[in-house]
Write an enzyme that holds these catalytic residues in place. Structure first.
Site, mmCIF file in Angstrom:
data_model
loop_
_atom_site.group_PDB
_atom_site.id
_atom_site.type_symbol
_atom_site.label_atom_id
_atom_site.label_comp_id
_atom_site.label_asym_id
_atom_site.label_seq_id
_atom_site.Cartn_x
_atom_site.Cartn_y
_atom_site.Cartn_z
ATOM 1 N N GLY A 86 3.968 4.479 13.139
ATOM 2 C CA GLY A 86 4.689 3.208 13.166
ATOM 3 C C GLY A 86 4.336 2.634 14.548
ATOM 4 C CD GLU A 105 13.953 0.809 8.758
ATOM 5 O OE1 GLU A 105 14.501 1.899 8.721
ATOM 6 O OE2 GLU A 105 14.296 -0.249 8.681
ATOM 7 C CE LYS A 114 -1.836 2.494 3.033
ATOM 8 N NZ LYS A 114 -1.655 3.854 2.610
ATOM 9 C CB CYS A 140 13.539 9.292 6.761
ATOM 10 S SG CYS A 140 14.503 8.121 5.653
ATOM 11 C CD GLU A 163 10.528 13.144 10.513
ATOM 12 O OE1 GLU A 163 9.233 13.231 10.725
ATOM 13 O OE2 GLU A 163 11.202 12.446 9.999
ATOM 14 N N GLY A 175 7.309 5.219 7.715
ATOM 15 C CA GLY A 175 6.377 6.559 8.028
ATOM 16 C C GLY A 175 6.733 7.022 9.330
ATOM 17 C CB SER A 176 4.997 9.657 10.998
ATOM 18 O OG SER A 176 3.866 8.904 11.286
HETATM 19 P P1 NAD Z 1 2.409 8.374 7.756
HETATM 20 O O1 NAD Z 1 3.197 7.791 9.072
HETATM 21 O O2 NAD Z 1 1.694 9.605 7.822
HETATM 22 O O3 NAD Z 1 2.176 7.547 6.809
HETATM 23 C C1 NAD Z 1 2.766 6.293 6.051
HETATM 24 C C2 NAD Z 1 1.934 5.403 5.539
HETATM 25 O O4 NAD Z 1 1.335 4.518 6.749
HETATM 26 C C3 NAD Z 1 1.048 5.957 4.598
HETATM 27 O O5 NAD Z 1 0.760 4.773 3.553
HETATM 28 C C4 NAD Z 1 -0.365 5.944 5.488
HETATM 29 O O6 NAD Z 1 -1.526 5.668 4.804
HETATM 30 C C5 NAD Z 1 0.090 4.816 6.340
HETATM 31 N N1 NAD Z 1 -0.737 4.743 7.505
HETATM 32 C C6 NAD Z 1 -1.539 5.896 8.126
HETATM 33 N N2 NAD Z 1 -2.320 5.546 9.181
HETATM 34 C C7 NAD Z 1 -1.988 4.183 9.392
HETATM 35 C C8 NAD Z 1 -2.316 3.391 10.419
HETATM 36 N N3 NAD Z 1 -3.131 3.707 11.381
HETATM 37 N N4 NAD Z 1 -2.015 2.061 10.476
HETATM 38 C C9 NAD Z 1 -1.268 1.568 9.080
HETATM 39 N N5 NAD Z 1 -0.955 2.596 8.159
HETATM 40 C C10 NAD Z 1 -1.356 3.777 8.472
HETATM 41 O O7 NAD Z 1 3.893 9.022 7.257
HETATM 42 P P2 NAD Z 1 4.083 9.921 5.732
HETATM 43 O O8 NAD Z 1 3.721 11.117 6.362
HETATM 44 O O9 NAD Z 1 3.388 9.250 4.782
HETATM 45 O O10 NAD Z 1 5.606 9.859 5.744
HETATM 46 C C11 NAD Z 1 6.648 10.732 6.370
HETATM 47 C C12 NAD Z 1 7.117 10.211 7.637
HETATM 48 O O11 NAD Z 1 8.033 9.060 7.000
HETATM 49 C C13 NAD Z 1 8.149 10.946 8.268
HETATM 50 O O12 NAD Z 1 8.011 10.940 9.760
HETATM 51 C C14 NAD Z 1 9.634 10.360 7.828
HETATM 52 O O13 NAD Z 1 10.668 10.572 8.772
HETATM 53 C C15 NAD Z 1 9.125 8.809 7.743
HETATM 54 N N6 NAD Z 1 10.061 8.161 6.964
HETATM 55 C C16 NAD Z 1 11.162 7.153 7.393
HETATM 56 C C17 NAD Z 1 11.997 6.534 6.601
HETATM 57 C C18 NAD Z 1 12.748 5.592 7.271
HETATM 58 O O14 NAD Z 1 13.494 4.781 6.451
HETATM 59 N N7 NAD Z 1 13.174 5.585 8.689
HETATM 60 C C19 NAD Z 1 12.048 6.736 5.337
HETATM 61 C C20 NAD Z 1 11.135 7.692 4.865
HETATM 62 C C21 NAD Z 1 10.204 8.612 5.575
#
Ligand code: NAD
Length: 488
Positions: free
Chosen positions: A228, A245, A173, A282, A380, A223-224
């Protein structure tokens, strides 16, 4: 340009039956497509297809999977321009960066195509001479890949390539902000058996449904921190395997030993590390700790270089920095800058809208005088903002670098071997880059300490994230052992 908006389920392209998600071009603020989310029934179908496909895919010898994974790499490369253009349309980043991302995706598939056929475990010393013992690494089954918007294809491939190479199948997804580049991949998997890779769309609810789905054995999430943590809790509640991650707040240390030439280079490296993908990486450098005796020179060089950057249309090959992905992301960064200024910081350059009438543009911004407890130095930012802070010595630089609950990456510029060795040992981060910011390597693990993550992607560590270890103990002799009953 027409975009593929259909989901890939069991080898078939189908319209999503759930809520429609509008995809915006952040440079023009126009809606470029609407994607139907996967309904609950469609998610079930995708998981069932992946479970069926897992039976034959897991049984296939690694050497037979290799050409299939290579076919994915070849297909990605052959579609570089198309995929790069879609990513630039939905993220707003310059085309050069999007093209690079496609190549990194292909390279990741090439790497795991070879690595995964070279071992599926190890032989260990038995405890008796008549015995033979091995560790066999087996796939989990079905992996759910949940990906953010900032590197939609790369972060998918960092999960998918090792998961497939290890013998798993997948339900993937993308972020609701950037589904188009992922849905455009259906053909890329054409040589894999139907159901091996399934692509669904949707927002957080779909992600939560994937995390909770009893048919999914392992979740690989990027993601965030907040999301996470929720994914981790969902997986813990059903004992599913999980790799997380998450976010970061990477420090960038500049030591006085680098000399005048070094200061100029470290300023350019710092600007790239802070402003790449409009600061939405990230591992973006978000806190600069510069030793006092080179501080003024460093700030001057950083500002001069920032002044030379071209902010504008991401499709123009001359553009260095495009818009941010959304109004919300831009607001978060601007709010942090404004709060820092209200607390005494000075903006030396940037922070405006680059004179653009449309688009989520934020001119790369450099600040000094940011208070240590400001959000700009503790949370962040995820935007093109570089706060530069003087430090008196290496002790203070390392102490500041380690002072937060994040630990994704860290950069150091030094020519001194003792300093380099101290930093690589003492800085608490999953990646430590010395004199070459933000360079990843498929063969090396990527991930975070502390709140930045649990588990690793890439390298053999990233393959093991998708394998379960089984200890097999064999005895060639059938006999009564002298440690059995009776004890007396
Ligand atoms: P996000 O956490 O808002 O979303 C990430 C993904 O999770 C999306 O696909 C979203 O639809 C999904 N999601 C949202 N709520 C969910 C839930 N309750 N259960 C399961 N999935 C859910 O993050 P974002 O705004 O898309 O991305 C930015 C963040 O990602 C930043 O914090 C960045 O640091 C982090 N990031 C980390 C890395 C790494 O490798 N550590 C790499 C890139 C980005």
């Amino acid at each position: 340009m027409g975009y593929e908006t259909r989901l890939l389920i069991d080898g078939e392209l189908v319209e999503g039956e759930g809520a429609g998600v509008e995809v915006e071009n952040p440079a023009t603020e126009e809606t470029v497509a609407t994607v139907g989310s996967a309904s609950a029934g469609q998610l079930d179908s995708a998981v069932e297809a992946a479970r069926r496909a897992a039976v034959t895919w897991a049984a296939m010898p690694g050497v037979d999977r290799t050409p299939l994974l290579r076919s994915v790499a070849d297909a990605l490369r052959s579609r570089t321009e198309e995929l790069a253009s879609i990513m630039t349309t939905e993220i707003g980043r310059p085309l050069t960066e999007s093209r690079d991302e496609v190549e990194w995706c292909a390279a990741c598939f090439d790497y795991y195509a070879e690595v995964a056929r070279s071992e599926i475990g190890r032989v260990i010393p038995p405890i008796e001479s008549s015995q033979f013992a091995v560790v066999v690494k087996e796939p989990h089954g079905v992996v759910g890949c949940i990906v953010p918007w900032n590197f939609p294809l790369l972060l998918l491939c960092w999960k998918l390539a090792p998961a497939l190479a290890a013998g798993n199948t997948a339900v993937c997804k993308p972020s609701e902000l950037t589904p188009l580049s992922t849905l455009a991949l259906a053909d890329v998997f054409a040589e894999l058996p139907a159901g091996t890779v399934n692509l669904v769309a949707g927002a957080g609810e779909t992600g939560a449904a994937i995390s909770a789905h009893p048919g999914i054995d392992c979740i690989a999430f990027t993601g965030s921190v907040e999301t996470g943590r929720n994914v981790g809790i969902a997986c813990a509640s059903r004992n599913a395997r999980v790799n997380l991650e998450m976010g970061g707040k990477d420090p960038f240390i500049v030591c006085s030993d680098i000399g005048r030439d070094g200061v100029g280079i470290a300023a350019r490296g710092g600007a790239w590390a802070a402003f790449l993908n409009a600061g939405q990486v990230c591992t973006s450098s978000e806190r600069f700790y510069v030793m006092e005796d080179v501080f003024d020179d460093y700030v001057a060089a950083f500002v001069a270089h920032t002044q030379s950057l071209i902010v504008g249309d991401p499709l123009d090959p001359k553009t260095d920095v495009g818009p941010m992905v959304s109004a919300g992301q831009r607001k978060k960064a601007v709010d942090q800058v404004e709060a820092a200024v209200a607390a005494g910081a000075e903006v030396l350059i940037g922070g405006g809208g680059a004179g653009m009438s449309k688009g989520h543009y934020l001119e790369p911004c450099v600040l000094t005088g940011v208070p240590e407890d400001a959000a700009l130095l503790t949370e962040e930012t995820f935007g093109p903002v570089a706060p530069i802070v003087p430090v008196k010595d290496l002790d203070q630089a390392i102490e500041r670098a380690n002072s937060l609950d994040f630990g994704l990456g860290a950069n150091i510029y030094t020519r001194d071997l003792q300093t380099a060795i101290r930093c690589l040992k003492e800085v608490r981060a999953g990646s430590v880059w010395i004199n070459d910011p933000l360079t990843d390597n498929d063969a090396g693990p990527f991930g975070g300490f502390k709140n930045s993550g649990i588990g690793r992607e890439l390298g053999t560590e990233g393959l093991d994230a998708f394998r379960e270890a089984k200890h097999v103990h064999m005895d060639s002799v059938i006999e009564v052992k002298d440690w059995w009953y009776p004890y007396g």
